[in-house]
Write a protein that holds these residues in place. Structure first.
Motif, PDB file in Angstrom:
ATOM      1  N   MET A   1      15.989 -73.645  24.361  1.00 30.36           N
ATOM      2  CA  MET A   1      15.935 -72.433  25.047  1.00 30.36           C
ATOM      3  C   MET A   1      14.953 -72.400  25.889  1.00 30.36           C
ATOM      4  O   MET A   1      13.830 -73.247  26.022  1.00 30.36           O
ATOM      5  N   GLY A   2      14.876 -71.453  26.936  1.00 29.98           N
ATOM      6  CA  GLY A   2      13.865 -71.209  27.870  1.00 29.98           C
ATOM      7  C   GLY A   2      12.799 -70.538  27.349  1.00 29.98           C
ATOM      8  O   GLY A   2      12.572 -70.112  26.211  1.00 29.98           O
ATOM      9  N   GLU A   3      11.734 -70.417  28.377  1.00 31.31           N
ATOM     10  CA  GLU A   3      10.288 -69.882  27.935  1.00 31.31           C
ATOM     11  C   GLU A   3      10.615 -68.486  27.908  1.00 31.31           C
ATOM     12  O   GLU A   3      11.403 -67.828  28.634  1.00 31.31           O
ATOM     13  N   GLU A   4       9.620 -67.717  27.169  1.00 32.74           N
ATOM     14  CA  GLU A   4       9.760 -66.095  27.111  1.00 32.74           C
ATOM     15  C   GLU A   4       9.107 -65.734  28.442  1.00 32.74           C
ATOM     16  O   GLU A   4       8.382 -66.127  29.342  1.00 32.74           O
ATOM     17  N   PRO A   5       9.776 -64.682  28.928  1.00 33.96           N
ATOM     18  CA  PRO A   5       9.335 -64.050  30.016  1.00 33.96           C
ATOM     19  C   PRO A   5       7.647 -63.579  29.830  1.00 33.96           C
ATOM     20  O   PRO A   5       7.273 -62.996  29.038  1.00 33.96           O
ATOM     21  N   THR A   6       7.042 -63.480  31.248  1.00 32.30           N
ATOM     22  CA  THR A   6       5.709 -62.734  31.345  1.00 32.30           C
ATOM     23  C   THR A   6       5.803 -61.275  31.197  1.00 32.30           C
ATOM     24  O   THR A   6       6.956 -60.780  31.593  1.00 32.30           O
ATOM     25  N   TRP A   7       4.782 -60.766  31.094  1.00 32.45           N
ATOM     26  CA  TRP A   7       4.684 -59.190  31.013  1.00 32.45           C
ATOM     27  C   TRP A   7       5.199 -58.704  32.514  1.00 32.45           C
ATOM     28  O   TRP A   7       6.037 -57.805  32.433  1.00 32.45           O
ATOM     29  N   GLY A   8       4.692 -59.380  33.413  1.00 30.51           N
ATOM     30  CA  GLY A   8       5.338 -58.993  34.812  1.00 30.51           C
ATOM     31  C   GLY A   8       6.686 -59.143  35.163  1.00 30.51           C
ATOM     32  O   GLY A   8       7.512 -58.076  35.554  1.00 30.51           O
ATOM     33  N   GLU A   9       7.167 -60.158  34.671  1.00 35.78           N
ATOM     34  CA  GLU A   9       8.687 -60.546  34.769  1.00 35.78           C
ATOM     35  C   GLU A   9       9.419 -59.383  33.798  1.00 35.78           C
ATOM     36  O   GLU A   9      10.413 -58.800  34.120  1.00 35.78           O
ATOM     37  N   PHE A  10       9.047 -59.187  32.558  1.00 38.69           N
ATOM     38  CA  PHE A  10       9.528 -58.236  31.604  1.00 38.69           C
ATOM     39  C   PHE A  10       9.576 -56.862  32.366  1.00 38.69           C
ATOM     40  O   PHE A  10      10.570 -56.136  32.356  1.00 38.69           O
ATOM     41  N   LEU A  11       8.381 -56.521  32.832  1.00 41.66           N
ATOM     42  CA  LEU A  11       8.514 -54.962  33.578  1.00 41.66           C
ATOM     43  C   LEU A  11       9.272 -54.908  34.719  1.00 41.66           C
ATOM     44  O   LEU A  11      10.023 -54.063  34.706  1.00 41.66           O
ATOM     45  N   LEU A  12       9.475 -56.072  35.489  1.00 45.01           N
ATOM     46  CA  LEU A  12      10.091 -56.030  36.780  1.00 45.01           C
ATOM     47  C   LEU A  12      11.703 -55.911  36.323  1.00 45.01           C
ATOM     48  O   LEU A  12      12.390 -55.176  36.806  1.00 45.01           O
ATOM     49  N   ASN A  13      12.058 -56.588  35.250  1.00 46.04           N
ATOM     50  CA  ASN A  13      13.541 -56.713  34.847  1.00 46.04           C
ATOM     51  C   ASN A  13      13.957 -55.445  34.131  1.00 46.04           C
ATOM     52  O   ASN A  13      14.914 -54.875  34.340  1.00 46.04           O
ATOM     53  N   SER A  14      12.787 -54.847  33.472  1.00 41.10           N
ATOM     54  CA  SER A  14      13.202 -53.445  32.726  1.00 41.10           C
ATOM     55  C   SER A  14      13.335 -52.500  33.675  1.00 41.10           C
ATOM     56  O   SER A  14      14.232 -51.582  33.730  1.00 41.10           O
ATOM     57  N   LEU A  15      12.487 -52.353  34.994  1.00 44.18           N
ATOM     58  CA  LEU A  15      12.565 -51.504  36.114  1.00 44.18           C
ATOM     59  C   LEU A  15      13.770 -51.340  36.899  1.00 44.18           C
ATOM     60  O   LEU A  15      14.761 -50.547  36.932  1.00 44.18           O
ATOM     61  N   LEU A  16      14.262 -52.614  37.078  1.00 46.62           N
ATOM     62  CA  LEU A  16      15.731 -53.066  37.591  1.00 46.62           C
ATOM     63  C   LEU A  16      16.817 -52.466  36.639  1.00 46.62           C
ATOM     64  O   LEU A  16      17.728 -51.988  37.284  1.00 46.62           O
ATOM     65  N   ALA A  17      16.860 -52.654  35.598  1.00 48.79           N
ATOM     66  CA  ALA A  17      17.846 -52.307  34.724  1.00 48.79           C
ATOM     67  C   ALA A  17      17.992 -50.789  34.507  1.00 48.79           C
ATOM     68  O   ALA A  17      18.972 -50.299  34.336  1.00 48.79           O
ATOM     69  N   MET A  18      16.805 -50.167  34.625  1.00 48.67           N
ATOM     70  CA  MET A  18      16.746 -48.682  34.531  1.00 48.67           C
ATOM     71  C   MET A  18      16.966 -47.943  35.980  1.00 48.67           C
ATOM     72  O   MET A  18      17.743 -47.158  35.948  1.00 48.67           O
ATOM     73  N   ALA A  19      16.707 -48.928  37.181  1.00 44.84           N
ATOM     74  CA  ALA A  19      16.895 -48.384  38.524  1.00 44.84           C
ATOM     75  C   ALA A  19      18.520 -48.231  38.949  1.00 44.84           C
ATOM     76  O   ALA A  19      18.984 -47.335  39.489  1.00 44.84           O
TER      77      ALA A  19
END
Length: 73
Positions: A1-19
């Motif tokens: 399995m891959g690495e856990e995403p960092t907080w920055g990546e997590f926030l960016l992905n979340s914002l993109l998923a909401m936008a």
């Protein structure tokens, strides 16, 4: 399995998923309002011309009538 995403990546992905749904939904609402205004324009024109033929005063858009919430003085 891959690495856990960092907080920055997590926030960016979340914002993109909401936008994406917000933008698509907003475009849909704006399109429906625009189509409604476009489709009802002939009806508004017809009503306005009937009112002027009968001699009734047609209020201009954007002006408050007497007794309105803006004071009407």
């Amino acid at each position: 399995m891959g690495e856990e995403p960092t907080w920055g990546e997590f926030l960016l992905n979340s914002l993109l998923a909401m936008a994406v749904p917000t933008l698509v939904g907003g475009a849909l609402v704006v399109s429906l309002v625009g189509l409604t205004v476009w489709a009802t324009a002939p009806l508004r024109r017809r009503r306005r011309s009937r009112a002027t033929e009968s001699g009734a005063a047609v209020p201009s858009p954007g002006r408050a009538r007497r007794g309105s919430a803006r004071g009407g003085r």
